[in-house]
Write a protein that holds these residues in place. Sequence first.
Motif, short mmCIF file in Angstrom:
data_model
loop_
_atom_site.label_atom_id
_atom_site.label_comp_id
_atom_site.label_asym_id
_atom_site.label_seq_id
_atom_site.Cartn_x
_atom_site.Cartn_y
_atom_site.Cartn_z
N ASP A 159 9.97 -5.38 -3.76
CA ASP A 159 9.92 -4.91 -5.03
C ASP A 159 8.91 -6.03 -5.79
O ASP A 159 8.09 -5.56 -6.47
CB ASP A 159 11.24 -5.33 -5.71
CG ASP A 159 12.10 -4.10 -5.65
OD1 ASP A 159 13.08 -3.94 -5.99
OD2 ASP A 159 11.50 -3.01 -5.21
N ASP A 160 9.13 -7.26 -5.67
CA ASP A 160 8.58 -8.26 -6.11
C ASP A 160 6.97 -8.40 -5.79
O ASP A 160 5.97 -8.44 -6.40
CB ASP A 160 9.04 -9.84 -5.93
CG ASP A 160 10.47 -10.10 -6.49
OD1 ASP A 160 11.25 -10.84 -5.94
OD2 ASP A 160 10.80 -9.32 -7.32
N LEU A 161 6.67 -8.18 -4.68
CA LEU A 161 5.47 -8.00 -3.88
C LEU A 161 4.50 -6.70 -4.54
O LEU A 161 3.50 -6.93 -4.68
CB LEU A 161 5.40 -8.24 -2.38
CG LEU A 161 5.73 -9.46 -1.69
CD1 LEU A 161 6.21 -9.48 -0.46
CD2 LEU A 161 4.52 -10.63 -2.19
N SER A 162 5.27 -5.89 -4.70
CA SER A 162 4.81 -4.40 -5.10
C SER A 162 4.28 -4.95 -6.58
O SER A 162 3.15 -4.46 -6.94
CB SER A 162 5.69 -3.34 -5.06
OG SER A 162 6.15 -3.04 -3.85
N GLY A 163 5.01 -5.61 -7.41
CA GLY A 163 4.72 -5.84 -8.79
C GLY A 163 3.49 -6.54 -8.76
O GLY A 163 2.47 -6.58 -9.49
N ARG A 164 3.40 -7.66 -7.82
CA ARG A 164 2.38 -8.59 -8.08
C ARG A 164 0.90 -8.22 -7.27
O ARG A 164 0.18 -8.32 -8.02
CB ARG A 164 2.84 -9.97 -6.82
CG ARG A 164 1.92 -11.06 -6.84
CD ARG A 164 2.31 -12.10 -5.98
NE ARG A 164 1.13 -13.00 -5.45
CZ ARG A 164 0.95 -13.45 -4.35
NH1 ARG A 164 2.13 -13.45 -3.43
NH2 ARG A 164 -0.24 -14.09 -3.92
N LEU A 165 1.29 -6.99 -6.58
CA LEU A 165 -0.02 -6.42 -6.00
C LEU A 165 -0.54 -5.58 -7.00
O LEU A 165 -1.77 -5.21 -7.29
CB LEU A 165 0.23 -5.47 -4.66
CG LEU A 165 0.32 -6.27 -3.33
CD1 LEU A 165 0.97 -5.63 -2.10
CD2 LEU A 165 -0.99 -6.54 -3.07
N SER A 166 0.22 -4.75 -7.74
CA SER A 166 0.03 -4.12 -8.73
C SER A 166 -0.84 -4.62 -9.99
O SER A 166 -1.81 -4.30 -10.22
CB SER A 166 1.23 -3.42 -9.56
OG SER A 166 0.75 -2.59 -10.73
N GLN A 167 -0.37 -5.99 -10.36
CA GLN A 167 -0.96 -6.86 -11.15
C GLN A 167 -2.58 -7.20 -10.72
O GLN A 167 -3.69 -7.03 -11.31
CB GLN A 167 -0.35 -8.04 -11.64
CG GLN A 167 0.84 -7.79 -12.58
CD GLN A 167 1.54 -9.09 -12.98
OE1 GLN A 167 1.70 -10.01 -12.20
NE2 GLN A 167 1.80 -9.17 -14.10
#
Lengths: 161, 97
Positions: free
Chosen positions: B66-74
């Motif tokens: 979840d966290d990495l998906s958010g970071r990748l999205s940014q």
Amino acid sequence: MSATTEQLERNFTHRFLTSLRRINSPDSKTTTTHAAGLVIRRRSLRIKRAAYSSMARAAGSHRAWTRALLSRARSQRRRQQHDVHPNYIPPAQRRKSSVKRAAAAGREMGRAGKLRGLVPGGSRMEMGQLLEETAHYVQCLAVQVRVMQAVADHFSSSSSM
Amino acid sequence: MSSRRSASRASSSTMSEDEIITDLVLKLQALLPHLNPRQQTSRQAQASKVLKETCSYIRKLEKEVDDLSGRLSQLLGTIDPNNQDFDLDSIRSLLQI
């Protein structure tokens, strides 16, 4: 790292990057009228789904958890296409819904109940299969996290150049 | 695969389900890192510990996704989609594969 894990990592990385390229392409469905925060959150969800689907495909269909995960993703996509919320389950199907089954598994099935709810397709497995699928699922999740971390590090180092 | 299933069904008529679970869980433990339930005295307690740790570990990994998906999205918002950033080789070198 074993040869099969290496192969899995390569396969997953390739599929995941392909998905990211597609998600990031200018003609994908993001409108500029949306607030930046919403765009980022929506994209984050697409990235997360792409990660799980890419891993399930890379791991192969001989695993029950990959089949369960991809089948769940297919139903979610179908609901989205009809403007239905991806987690919505129509009343006729609700009794058999896997969400309810997973919750029931947690209540009824003793020590492995929580695990059944966590591993895709776990509520349908007998114990031996469940534990084997769990071990494989965990190994794949670890690879998935490792690759996503590396990709994120790569992107953040290039953007700070 | 079907032979494996029927073999377990046959053995479950002679062993209690709890014994089967305990046995298999201890095998699972061998496949997972940083689990050290040997402080527990009984096999049952060890097996319970392994199950519990496995659930925590899965949840932890899923949270990281979840966290990495958010970071990748940014991060995706900041890069030019047409440039070299998606090249497989530099990411492979990061992963050392």
